[in-house]
Write an enzyme that holds these catalytic residues in place. Structure first.
Site: not given
Length: 317
Positions: A163, A185, A246, A249, A252-253, A255, A257
């Site tokens: 969003e 989270k 990670h 991950p 599987y796109h 990204h 952290h």
């Protein structure tokens, strides 16, 4: 932009119920939770004060309820409120040392939670505690085993919209750009637990395995601009933010952290996390480092990828 994974919106949306009344997502979730019954404790984490619970809803619809004690407020007014209102229940006393359970105002003792419903078996398995095993994945293993696993689960990968009001920063460049948004989270308040995700715009980059030196402009752009945005928004110093991937991950796109150094986030240690700085440095030394390296990670006993490695004779059965 539609993205796969954790960039889920907590923004309330209207939903029309069967009787024609309009309720917010929050109210729908509240109704579902109150009508659910406890089935099983999937797992817990004492260090993070977390509990993962499996629930049954209407028509045996499964749900997973994740509870995690929120960090204490460091606001002076909140601390004074605790001091004035805390009810101490003595556990033991020894000279000047006293041990107590303290009952404090509920608004200062919140439980951060996630409710996932309906939850399929894959989601339930994700939160069920099991024995874990180390997998040492060679480049050949990746090509012959892991890629098949990824191609299978990509068929069922959810497309999730991030969003606009949740986006902290966006670089719209289609090749080296990304979106930065709070991880679901994180409560978005406690800087001790700061946790945001950077999702690249470019499709087809699944994980660090796909990265080469040609992607250094992308990685350096994400690192510099994300850290600047986090500092501008939250006042957090770049040298107090841990940035990592990670591997494997959760989706599987590609990204990244970005997590407060004060927060011992789940899956942020060895055999789960690979520092963004290390990835950049490795690619500068060897342009195809992650195309050739052996990478280690852990998987649960019932995990499909671990089963595939065992069937191929690459892991002990």
């Amino acid at each position: 932009m539609e993205l796969s994974g954790d960039c889920e919106s907590t923004t309330e949306k209207s939903e029309v119920t069967g009787n024609g009344d309009t309720e917010t997502q929050e109210n729908v979730a509240q109704s579902w939770l109150r009508g659910a019954t406890f089935r099983e404790i999937l797992g817990s984490d004492v260090s993070h004060k977390s509990l993962f619970v499996l629930l049954s809803g209407v028509n045996d619809e499964q749900g997973v309820f994740l509870m995690n004690k929120s960090a204490f407020s460091e606001d002076a007014n909140d601390i004074n409120t605790i001091l004035r209102s805390a009810e101490l229940i003595e556990i033991m006393k020894n000279d000047i040392y006293g041990s107590y359970n303290a009952v404090i105002p509920s608004h200062l003792n919140m439980v951060k939670s996630q409710l996932i419903y309906p939850a399929n078996e894959k989601i339930v398995a994700k939160y069920r505690q099991e024995e874990k095993f180390i997998v040492n994945e060679t480049a050949e293993d990746y090509r012959t085993i892991t890629v098949k696993y990824i191609e299978n689960i990509e068929k069922y990968q959810l497309e999730i919209q991030c969003e606009a009001e949740r986006i902290l920063f966006e670089d719209p460049d289609p090749y080296n750009g990304f979106i930065l948004a709070p991880d679901i989270k994180w409560d978005g308040v406690s800087l001790e637990n700061l946790y945001v995700l950077a999702m690249i715009h470019r499709r087809g980059v699944r994980s660090i395995r796909d990265l080469t030196a040609n992607d250094l402009p992308l990685l350096e752009n994400v690192r510099s601009r994300a850290l600047c945005a986090i500092r501008e928004k939250y006042g957090a110093r770049p040298d107090q933010i841990r940035a990592y991937f990670h591997y494997q991950p959760s989706f599987y796109h590609l990204h990244v952290h970005f997590v407060s150094l004060k927060y011992d986030a789940p899956a942020s240690s060895t055999l789960a996390a690979v520092l963004l700085d290390d990835v950049i440095n490795n690619l500068k030394i060897a342009p195809d480092y992650y195309r050739r390296a052996t990478l280690s990670f852990t998987r649960k006993n019932s995990d499909k990828l671990l089963q595939m490695f065992r069937e191929a004779g690459r892991c002990e059965a």
